[in-house]
Design a protein around this motif. Structure first.
Motif, PDB file in Angstrom:
ATOM      1  N   SER A 113      37.109  33.783  35.062  1.00 41.53           N
ATOM      2  CA  SER A 113      38.569  33.634  35.144  1.00 41.53           C
ATOM      3  C   SER A 113      39.261  34.917  34.705  1.00 41.53           C
ATOM      4  O   SER A 113      40.283  35.308  35.289  1.00 41.53           O
ATOM      5  CB  SER A 113      39.028  32.458  34.285  1.00 41.53           C
ATOM      6  N   LYS A 114      38.710  35.612  33.712  1.00 41.12           N
ATOM      7  CA  LYS A 114      39.282  36.876  33.252  1.00 41.12           C
ATOM      8  C   LYS A 114      39.111  37.959  34.312  1.00 41.12           C
ATOM      9  O   LYS A 114      40.035  38.752  34.561  1.00 41.12           O
ATOM     10  CB  LYS A 114      38.619  37.321  31.949  1.00 41.12           C
ATOM     11  N   VAL A 115      37.937  38.004  34.942  1.00 38.77           N
ATOM     12  CA  VAL A 115      37.683  38.990  35.989  1.00 38.77           C
ATOM     13  C   VAL A 115      38.628  38.758  37.167  1.00 38.77           C
ATOM     14  O   VAL A 115      39.197  39.709  37.710  1.00 38.77           O
ATOM     15  CB  VAL A 115      36.214  38.915  36.468  1.00 38.77           C
ATOM     16  N   LYS A 116      38.815  37.501  37.563  1.00 42.39           N
ATOM     17  CA  LYS A 116      39.750  37.190  38.642  1.00 42.39           C
ATOM     18  C   LYS A 116      41.160  37.647  38.303  1.00 42.39           C
ATOM     19  O   LYS A 116      41.877  38.180  39.154  1.00 42.39           O
ATOM     20  CB  LYS A 116      39.749  35.683  38.910  1.00 42.39           C
ATOM     21  N   MET A 117      41.563  37.423  37.057  1.00 44.84           N
ATOM     22  CA  MET A 117      42.902  37.805  36.626  1.00 44.84           C
ATOM     23  C   MET A 117      43.091  39.321  36.729  1.00 44.84           C
ATOM     24  O   MET A 117      44.111  39.804  37.237  1.00 44.84           O
ATOM     25  CB  MET A 117      43.130  37.350  35.180  1.00 44.84           C
ATOM     26  N   VAL A 118      42.094  40.085  36.267  1.00 44.59           N
ATOM     27  CA  VAL A 118      42.173  41.543  36.310  1.00 44.59           C
ATOM     28  C   VAL A 118      42.210  42.037  37.756  1.00 44.59           C
ATOM     29  O   VAL A 118      43.031  42.894  38.113  1.00 44.59           O
ATOM     30  CB  VAL A 118      40.974  42.174  35.568  1.00 44.59           C
ATOM     31  N   LEU A 119      41.340  41.486  38.603  1.00 40.33           N
ATOM     32  CA  LEU A 119      41.295  41.915  40.004  1.00 40.33           C
ATOM     33  C   LEU A 119      42.582  41.560  40.743  1.00 40.33           C
ATOM     34  O   LEU A 119      43.071  42.333  41.567  1.00 40.33           O
ATOM     35  CB  LEU A 119      40.095  41.281  40.704  1.00 40.33           C
ATOM     36  N   ASN A 120      43.157  40.395  40.461  1.00 42.27           N
ATOM     37  CA  ASN A 120      44.413  39.996  41.092  1.00 42.27           C
ATOM     38  C   ASN A 120      45.553  40.916  40.677  1.00 42.27           C
ATOM     39  O   ASN A 120      46.417  41.264  41.490  1.00 42.27           O
ATOM     40  CB  ASN A 120      44.754  38.546  40.734  1.00 42.27           C
TER      41      ASN A 120
END
Length: 213
Positions: free
Chosen positions: A190-197
């Motif tokens: 979820s953190k990786v998705k947030m950063v990539l978004n």
């Protein structure tokens, strides 16, 4: 594309480091490794042979869940992770002795479990081929709308149960990995998705200004 490749390789490298740490700690093995050892105890052949057979079985299970074709690409993740695992063992653990202290042994194991979850949480976001176990986890997540944590627990407990039935080395370490690695994967992903978004939004906002120059 380059960023996706980087995410994929970094995640697999961290995941392999976690596996190497759990092996080095001698505190327990993963659920599907326990199942492979149990198959070896009952039916002979080698642990490696049963590991491959179990991975193929998991890919077939994923095919049934996803209702898609056989995912040959999943073997890519296994090969790359195996290379990283050999590198970690050769570079870091080949000349080190197994921890004699109970406390250090379990600290190494817990850090390895954390690294396993962190690595998977990172590399699955690259959208490249996943290992069979990770692919089955995501298939259950997408098909039944379960959380990644619940999907992983189901996958790991299935392997743990199989290993237990076959008298594999199921122990406290196996249960810790089965019950907690999914939560680590879900949190990190979820953190990786947030950063990539956020990065995608930044790029999207910068493009109009670049066109006006």
């Amino acid at each position: 594309m380059l960023s996706r490749i980087a995410i994929y390789l970094v995640g697999l490298a961290i995941n392999a480091l976690g596996i190497a740490l759990t092996i080095f700690s001698a505190a327990g093995v993963g659920s599907w490794d326990a199942a492979a050892i149990g198959m070896n105890n009952y039916f002979g052949l080698t642990i490696g042979t049963w590991t491959v057979a179990i991975q193929v079985l998991i890919v077939l299970m994923t095919k049934v869940v996803e209702r898609k074709r056989f995912q040959y690409g999943s073997m890519l993740a296994i090969i790359l992770r195996s290379i990283f695992l050999d590198l970690w063992i050769f570079l870091l653990f080949d000349r080190m002795e197994i921890p004699s202290s109970f406390l250090i042994q379990w600290l190494v194991f817990l850090f390895g479990t954390l690294a396993i979850g962190v690595g998977i949480g990172i590399y699955i976001e690259a959208k490249f081929p996943k290992s069979p176990v990770d692919g089955l986890m995501l298939a259950l997540h997408n098909r039944f709308d379960w959380s990644i944590n619940v999907s992983r627990i189901v996958v790991e407990l299935t392997g743990t149960l199989l290993g237990f039935i076959l008298s594999g080395p199921v122990g406290l370490g196996t249960l810790i990995i089965a019950l907690f690695v999914g939560k680590i994967i879900q949190t990190v992903n979820s953190k990786v998705k947030m950063v990539l978004n956020q990065e995608r939004m930044t790029v999207f906002k910068e493009r109009p200004s670049e066109q006006n120059i």
